[in-house]
Design a protein around this motif. Structure first.
Motif, PDB file in Angstrom:
ATOM      1  N   ALA A 160       0.773  -1.319  -0.051  1.00 37.60           N
ATOM      2  CA  ALA A 160      -0.046  -0.057   0.194  1.00 37.60           C
ATOM      3  C   ALA A 160       0.821   1.005  -0.125  1.00 37.60           C
ATOM      4  O   ALA A 160       0.735   2.137  -0.694  1.00 37.60           O
ATOM      5  N   VAL A 161       1.988   1.262   0.754  1.00 38.70           N
ATOM      6  CA  VAL A 161       2.785   2.353   0.755  1.00 38.70           C
ATOM      7  C   VAL A 161       3.488   2.538  -0.530  1.00 38.70           C
ATOM      8  O   VAL A 161       3.489   3.708  -0.935  1.00 38.70           O
ATOM      9  N   ALA A 162       4.073   1.496  -1.054  1.00 40.77           N
ATOM     10  CA  ALA A 162       4.586   1.665  -2.400  1.00 40.77           C
ATOM     11  C   ALA A 162       3.660   2.121  -3.299  1.00 40.77           C
ATOM     12  O   ALA A 162       4.188   2.822  -4.421  1.00 40.77           O
ATOM     13  N   ALA A 163       2.434   1.573  -3.504  1.00 40.25           N
ATOM     14  CA  ALA A 163       1.639   1.972  -4.502  1.00 40.25           C
ATOM     15  C   ALA A 163       1.300   3.593  -4.338  1.00 40.25           C
ATOM     16  O   ALA A 163       1.135   4.019  -5.642  1.00 40.25           O
ATOM     17  N   LYS A 164       0.971   3.857  -3.018  1.00 41.95           N
ATOM     18  CA  LYS A 164       0.987   5.362  -2.983  1.00 41.95           C
ATOM     19  C   LYS A 164       2.021   6.317  -3.338  1.00 41.95           C
ATOM     20  O   LYS A 164       1.735   7.293  -3.811  1.00 41.95           O
ATOM     21  N   LEU A 165       3.243   5.670  -3.211  1.00 39.41           N
ATOM     22  CA  LEU A 165       4.618   6.358  -3.715  1.00 39.41           C
ATOM     23  C   LEU A 165       4.710   6.326  -5.163  1.00 39.41           C
ATOM     24  O   LEU A 165       5.695   6.798  -5.674  1.00 39.41           O
ATOM     25  N   GLY A 166       3.772   5.687  -6.016  1.00 40.08           N
ATOM     26  CA  GLY A 166       4.145   5.497  -7.496  1.00 40.08           C
ATOM     27  C   GLY A 166       4.864   4.337  -7.851  1.00 40.08           C
ATOM     28  O   GLY A 166       5.343   4.206  -9.104  1.00 40.08           O
ATOM     29  N   LEU A 167       5.183   3.484  -7.077  1.00 39.54           N
ATOM     30  CA  LEU A 167       5.861   2.355  -7.413  1.00 39.54           C
ATOM     31  C   LEU A 167       5.002   1.385  -8.239  1.00 39.54           C
ATOM     32  O   LEU A 167       3.873   1.209  -8.138  1.00 39.54           O
ATOM     33  N   ILE A 168       5.678   0.588  -9.024  1.00 35.18           N
ATOM     34  CA  ILE A 168       4.853  -0.564  -9.523  1.00 35.18           C
ATOM     35  C   ILE A 168       5.143  -2.035  -8.790  1.00 35.18           C
ATOM     36  O   ILE A 168       6.327  -2.435  -8.666  1.00 35.18           O
ATOM     37  N   VAL A 169       4.104  -2.441  -8.196  1.00 33.82           N
ATOM     38  CA  VAL A 169       4.006  -3.313  -7.143  1.00 33.82           C
ATOM     39  C   VAL A 169       3.684  -4.745  -7.580  1.00 33.82           C
ATOM     40  O   VAL A 169       2.410  -4.775  -8.183  1.00 33.82           O
ATOM     41  N   SER A 170       4.303  -5.693  -7.154  1.00 33.27           N
ATOM     42  CA  SER A 170       3.918  -7.036  -7.479  1.00 33.27           C
ATOM     43  C   SER A 170       3.592  -8.017  -5.975  1.00 33.27           C
ATOM     44  O   SER A 170       4.817  -7.835  -5.410  1.00 33.27           O
TER      45      SER A 170
END
Length: 402
Positions: A160-170
């Motif tokens: 959730a943190v990574a997605a909010k910061l604009g990363l591409i997450v799997s």
């Protein structure tokens, strides 16, 4: 003058020494921690702290001045290397310290991936300590690819943190569904959709074959043949209780440090509390990994070190923050055979776990009323008719008075 020593300067250790003083213990208290930081909160590490919303000083459980004011000696940044139960001493930093009573609040450590599958590559992180999060903070740059191994709460919070910061997450979860070990299929589905709506790829029923890279991770090779780009990796595949000192002291182990209902270990004058301790529970044994348990159990052990003779009756509760969703959990869902859904009502929905006619637990998403009522009902030993829970016309608070 009696000397009480507490080894482990996390939530449980800090709660225990504060309770000793609050209950009038006038002897010596020494709190020993392997980390250099004064006792701090861990839950915000994977959420607000990682997002940069709070600074390290706001993580502290108590002001540094508290320990001096309460005449509590802190020995931080050095692990205990020897526990001599016969002599009643511990050794830390080359110094041998005598104790009258010893409490082990040594907590837990994250499971790590084996070096044989790339677990020792640079860019592979775990989330447990302040140092862990500080080591990975610079990795969180928009557009980079993050692979998270493990679809439990720690992994999903990091996602959730990574997605909010604009990363591409799997998120890669070996089990058929995320949260399978700890939650219902309904709760799993809720969070799968929540993460999908934020662009996170949730890959279930597939494992990690190998992390690849020349010194630093670049690729996550999965068991189904897929290869995911990985600028860095977070591993969230569970935690293990820290029991090495207890074992050194001769304490019995049983999924952690085995204690009786009062918090005593099998070795005289040694106690245990928090993530590291397993205790009697409903005819079996239980080890809880939660802030609530760390506080409640540690405070009870402090009372019993002073002679209270109280038995620990756990009242489990947990929480997780992901995006704008606050999940609150009351009770333990072990052995459930029915899920009752209440809602959704706007952003709020709750899932109620029953075993037969008995209410066991509640997962409440953005629904503090359902959480509060469910928690109170469980503590009171009350189990409303599931049909009442499912009926949106039912006034939940009225169930407390029924």
């Amino acid at each position: 003058m009696a000397h009480f020593v507490v080894v482990g300067a996390g939530q449980a250790g800090a709660s225990l020494v504060a309770k000793l003083r609050a209950d009038g213990f006038a002897g010596q208290i020494t709190l020993i921690g392997a980390e250099a930081a004064t006792p701090y909160q861990r839950p915000p590490l994977s959420k607000a702290y990682l997002l940069g919303e709070i600074t390290a000083d706001r993580l502290a459980l108590r002001a540094d001045s508290f320990y001096a004011e309460q005449d509590i000696t802190l020995k931080l940044g050095q692990p205990v290397t020897v526990v001599d139960a016969a002599a009643r001493t511990v050794t830390v930093g080359g110094e041998t310290i005598a104790y009258d009573e010893l409490a082990l609040t040594t907590g837990s450590v994250p499971r790590r991936l084996p070096a044989a599958i790339g677990g020792d590559l640079a860019g592979v992180h775990t989330v447990r300590t302040l140092a862990d999060v500080d080591a990975m903070r610079d990795e969180f740059v928009a557009g980079r690819h993050l692979v998270i191994i493990g679809g439990g709460y720690i992994g999903l919070e990091a996602a959730a943190v990574a997605a909010k910061l604009g990363l591409i997450v799997s998120v890669v979860e070996m089990a058929p569904r995320i949260l399978q070990r700890v939650a219902s299929a309904e709760t799993s589905a809720y969070f799968r959709k929540l993460h999908g709506d934020h662009g996170v790829a949730v890959l279930e029923g597939v494992g990690l074959e190998q992390l690849l890279g020349d010194g630093r991770v670049t690729t996550a090779q999965l068991t189904d043949g897929r290869a995911l780009r990985a600028d860095f990796v977070i591993v969230g595949v569970g935690i293990l209780p820290v029991t090495d000192l207890a074992e050194l002291a001769g304490c019995q182990l049983d999924n952690g440090i085995r204690t009786d209902a009062h918090g005593r270990t099998s070795v005289p004058h040694i106690w245990a509390a928090g993530d590291c301790a397993s205790f009697p529970w409903q005819g079996g044994r239980l080890r809880l990994e939660s802030v609530g348990n760390a506080i409640d159990q540690a405070e009870l052990v402090a009372e019993n070190m002073l002679g209270a003779g109280k038995e620990y009756v756990a009242q489990p509760w947990f929480w997780s923050d992901q995006y704008d969703c606050k999940l609150q959990i009351a009770g333990l869902n072990t052995g459930y055979d029915q899920i009752v859904t209440r809602g959704p009502e706007g952003e709020a929905v709750s899932f109620w776990y029953y075993r037969g006619a008995q209410l066991l637990a509640v997962d409440a998403m953005n629904d503090p009323r359902a959480y509060m009522v469910g928690k109170r009902l469980i503590e009171m030993g009350r189990s409303p008719d599931p049909a009442l829970i499912a009926d949106p016309a039912t006034n939940l608070k009225a169930l407390l008075k029924a």
